[in-house]
Scaffold this motif. Structure first.
Motif, short mmCIF file in Angstrom:
data_model
loop_
_atom_site.label_atom_id
_atom_site.label_comp_id
_atom_site.label_asym_id
_atom_site.label_seq_id
_atom_site.Cartn_x
_atom_site.Cartn_y
_atom_site.Cartn_z
N TYR A 142 75.41 25.33 35.67
CA TYR A 142 76.35 25.39 34.49
C TYR A 142 77.80 25.67 34.58
O TYR A 142 78.41 25.18 33.77
N VAL A 143 78.19 26.60 35.54
CA VAL A 143 79.49 26.71 35.79
C VAL A 143 80.36 25.68 36.24
O VAL A 143 81.28 25.14 35.46
N SER A 144 79.75 24.90 36.93
CA SER A 144 80.41 23.41 37.38
C SER A 144 80.50 22.44 36.36
O SER A 144 81.50 21.87 36.39
N PHE A 145 79.30 22.34 35.60
CA PHE A 145 79.39 21.49 34.12
C PHE A 145 80.70 22.00 33.55
O PHE A 145 81.38 20.87 32.77
N ILE A 146 80.77 23.24 33.10
CA ILE A 146 81.89 23.56 32.21
C ILE A 146 83.30 23.30 32.81
O ILE A 146 84.21 22.48 32.10
N LEU A 147 83.35 23.52 34.14
CA LEU A 147 84.50 23.30 34.96
C LEU A 147 84.80 21.88 34.68
O LEU A 147 86.09 21.24 34.77
N LYS A 148 83.82 20.87 35.00
CA LYS A 148 83.91 19.44 34.65
C LYS A 148 84.54 19.17 33.48
O LYS A 148 85.45 18.32 33.25
N LEU A 149 84.04 19.80 32.38
CA LEU A 149 84.61 19.52 31.03
C LEU A 149 85.91 19.97 30.70
O LEU A 149 87.02 19.39 30.30
N GLN A 150 86.34 20.83 31.42
CA GLN A 150 87.74 21.36 31.49
C GLN A 150 88.54 20.62 32.29
O GLN A 150 89.88 20.29 31.92
N TYR A 151 88.14 19.89 33.42
CA TYR A 151 89.01 19.31 34.25
C TYR A 151 89.24 17.81 33.86
O TYR A 151 90.46 17.49 33.53
N TYR A 152 88.23 17.36 33.31
CA TYR A 152 88.40 16.04 32.73
C TYR A 152 88.86 15.77 31.48
O TYR A 152 89.33 14.86 31.11
N LEU A 153 88.72 16.82 30.49
CA LEU A 153 89.04 16.73 29.52
C LEU A 153 90.12 17.78 28.85
O LEU A 153 90.72 17.57 27.67
N GLY A 154 90.63 18.34 29.78
CA GLY A 154 91.79 19.40 29.48
C GLY A 154 91.45 20.35 28.40
O GLY A 154 92.34 20.98 27.73
#
Length: 241
Positions: A142-154
């Motif tokens: 889930y930490v990885s999932f949240i970082l992906k949201l942050q990275y790809y969507l700013g």
């Protein structure tokens, strides 16, 4: 000092009532201007001229916090608030036409900054994906999932944590940013285009969000958070992480 008091009272009465700003945000803005008020609060409006404005601007640029000079963004933010306060004074006819003219002209004057801006480092896609995979291999899905949201969507972390299922539009592949989780708890964002916004979801994130929704269907409502705290709790229990 009196102008500041009237200005923030006006914003509290008007902007908060219209849900244009939160009281916590307005209080933070007051705190940011406090050093200026403490230093120049004795000035009467009749003493506001080119020299005093330049002196105040120089103070904003060079006023240290915790022995550190302000960053460029902090300086710009404080100058913006300072001029919004002066603009309020102009709108209330607290300045003469001549004073209003030089106040507006001074907005264009550049200020010399000694700001301690740090170099911005941006991960390449390959570097970011290495971080995502490393976290997943260690079990921090889930930490990885949240970082992906942050990275790809700013997104800010608080915005990613605050997403509710009702703001996941599967039909149009849109994620509506409306709420956040901060140290103050769950909060709705103000109706600003900078915070309250709709983002197109790339395929890589759409698949993850859809899968998360499908496996949680029996336990969620539209108001449910996609990342409730119990999804992290077991992993972090009895650790220093």
């Amino acid at each position: 000092a009196e102008l500041s008091k009237d200005y923030f009272k006006y914003r509290e009465d008007v902007e908060i009532s219209k849900n244009l700003i939160k009281i916590s945000t307005l209080n933070n803005q007051k705190k940011r201007l406090n050093p200026i008020i403490n230093e120049y609060g004795f000035l009467s409006l009749s003493k506001i001229n080119n020299n005093t404005i330049n002196e105040i601007k120089s103070f904003i640029v060079n006023n240290k916090y915790n022995d550190k000079l302000p960053t460029k963004s902090t300086i710009e933010d404080k100058l913006k608030m300072f001029y919004r306060m002066l603009d309020y004074g102009i709108s209330e006819n607290l300045f003469s036409l001549k004073d209003a003219e030089f106040i507006n002209k001074s907005k264009k004057d550049k200020v010399k900054s000694k700001s301690q801006d740090k170099d911005t480092f941006i991960y390449s896609k390959e570097e970011a994906e290495f971080v995502f995979k490393h976290l997943e291999d260690k079990g921090y899905t889930y930490v990885s999932f949240i970082l992906k949201l942050q990275y790809y969507l700013g997104l800010r972390c608080s915005e990613a944590l605050g997403i509710q299922y009702k703001n996941f539009d599967r039909v149009n592949s849109i994620l509506k940013i409306r709420t956040v989780i901060t140290e103050n708890g769950f909060e709705e964002l103000t109706k600003s285009t900078h915070s309250n916004r709709d983002l197109f979801i790339p395929d890589i994130l759409f698949k993850l969000l859809s899968e998360e929704e499908e496996k949680s269907l029996d336990n969620i409502t539209p108001e449910s958070l996609i990342f409730p705290s119990d999804k992290f709790y077991l992993k972090y229990k009895n650790t220093s992480n």
